[in-house]
Enzyme design. Structure first.
Site, short mmCIF file in Angstrom:
data_model
loop_
_atom_site.label_atom_id
_atom_site.label_comp_id
_atom_site.label_asym_id
_atom_site.label_seq_id
_atom_site.Cartn_x
_atom_site.Cartn_y
_atom_site.Cartn_z
N ASP A 30 0.83 -1.21 0.00
CA ASP A 30 0.00 0.00 0.00
C ASP A 30 0.87 1.26 0.00
OD1 ASP A 30 -1.58 2.26 1.29
OD2 ASP A 30 -3.15 0.74 1.08
N CYS A 36 -7.11 10.02 -7.64
CA CYS A 36 -6.90 8.62 -7.24
C CYS A 36 -7.73 7.81 -8.19
CB CYS A 36 -7.31 8.38 -5.78
SG CYS A 36 -7.25 6.63 -5.31
N LYS A 39 -11.99 -0.22 -3.50
CA LYS A 39 -11.00 -1.30 -3.54
C LYS A 39 -11.60 -2.61 -3.04
CE LYS A 39 -6.79 1.51 -3.02
NZ LYS A 39 -6.09 1.09 -4.26
N THR A 60 -0.06 4.50 0.29
CA THR A 60 -0.40 5.45 1.35
C THR A 60 0.13 4.98 2.70
OG1 THR A 60 -2.37 6.28 0.21
CG2 THR A 60 -2.32 6.52 2.59
N ALA A 82 1.34 6.15 -6.54
CA ALA A 82 2.58 5.49 -6.97
C ALA A 82 3.50 6.44 -7.70
CB ALA A 82 2.25 4.28 -7.85
N ASN A 134 -2.19 7.16 -8.93
CA ASN A 134 -1.62 8.49 -8.67
C ASN A 134 -0.57 8.47 -7.56
OD1 ASN A 134 -3.36 10.87 -10.16
ND2 ASN A 134 -4.59 9.04 -9.80
#
Length: 236
Positions: free
Chosen positions: A48, A194, A164, A50, A86, A84
């Protein structure tokens, strides 16, 4: 269409599939052979982004780099990441590979500039917001960014993780009020920064296209331009 597009995806899987559909729908093809060949790394196990950036989670860079290398070895001539957050590693990744890349952040900001917007709202993950990836690029183009309040940002994050998890309707219920609040605060359009956001707010992109900067759709358009260009380097 002979140029092979590489997609470093899985962040998340539903957004990756939506991105591929947008590429297909934007391609002016009359038969199978006129569509863009796509090599897809749909790897949901990439740590992840974030979590790493705001709470010391596992570093996703090694998995991202491995995915880039695999796509390059498979014959990809251009690699894009429909994620985004990444793009925090975009420069490092693009410098490590030997093929053309297209930045989702740069593509969206260029589109905002092309539309001559002066003020835009920004919806993105907390990590993307904190890293200032969009704010810095927008400021360079003299475009003001309206950011979310703390409560709005929490709603956006909850909405992103709902998508998700496959609960797109719940994601929409959480995100739509924030989108509307941005417009009420003076945003000419809102960046869906995102790739889960345009999945949840798909109806807004159709009914209010002038108020939406859909990062997935904009990147898909740039991919089609790249595939049709005489030389890939001519496309940002």
């Amino acid at each position: 269409m002979s140029r092979k597009l590489g997609i470093l995806g899985g962040m998340g899987p539903l957004a990756t599939v939506e991105f591929m559909q947008k590429i297909i729908s934007r391609t002016p093809a009359h038969n199978d052979q006129q569509h863009i060949p796509m090599l897809v790394s749909n790897n949901p196990q990439i740590p992840d982004r974030t979590a790493y950036l705001i709470s010391n989670g596992e570093d996703p860079y090694p998995a991202l780099k491995q995915g880039m290398e695999q796509l390059q070895q498979a014959g990809a001539e251009c690699i894009v990441m429909p994620c985004n957050t990444a793009h925090y590693w975009y420069t490092r990744l693009s410098n490590s590979c030997n093929v053309h890349t297209i930045s989702i952040i740069d593509s969206v900001v260029d589109e905002a500039k092309h539309r001559r917007y002066r003020t835009v709202g920004l919806l993105a993950t907390t990590a993307t917001m904190m890293a200032g990836m969009y704010q810095t690029k927008l400021a360079q183009q003299q475009i003001n960014a309206i950011e979310t309040t703390d409560s709005e940002q929490q709603a956006i994050m909850n909405g992103i993780y709902a998508v998700k998890a496959g609960n797109v309707e719940h994601g929409k219920q959480l995100m739509q009020p924030v989108f509307e609040a941005m417009l009420n605060r003076g945003a000419e359009a809102v960046i869906f920064g995102c790739t889960e956001i345009p999945v949840a707010l798909a109806k807004q992109t159709i009914s209010q296209p002038q108020h939406c900067l859909d990062s997935l759709d904009i990147l898909a358009e740039q991919c089609v331009h790249w595939a049709q260009a005489d030389t890939p380097e001519l496309v940002a």
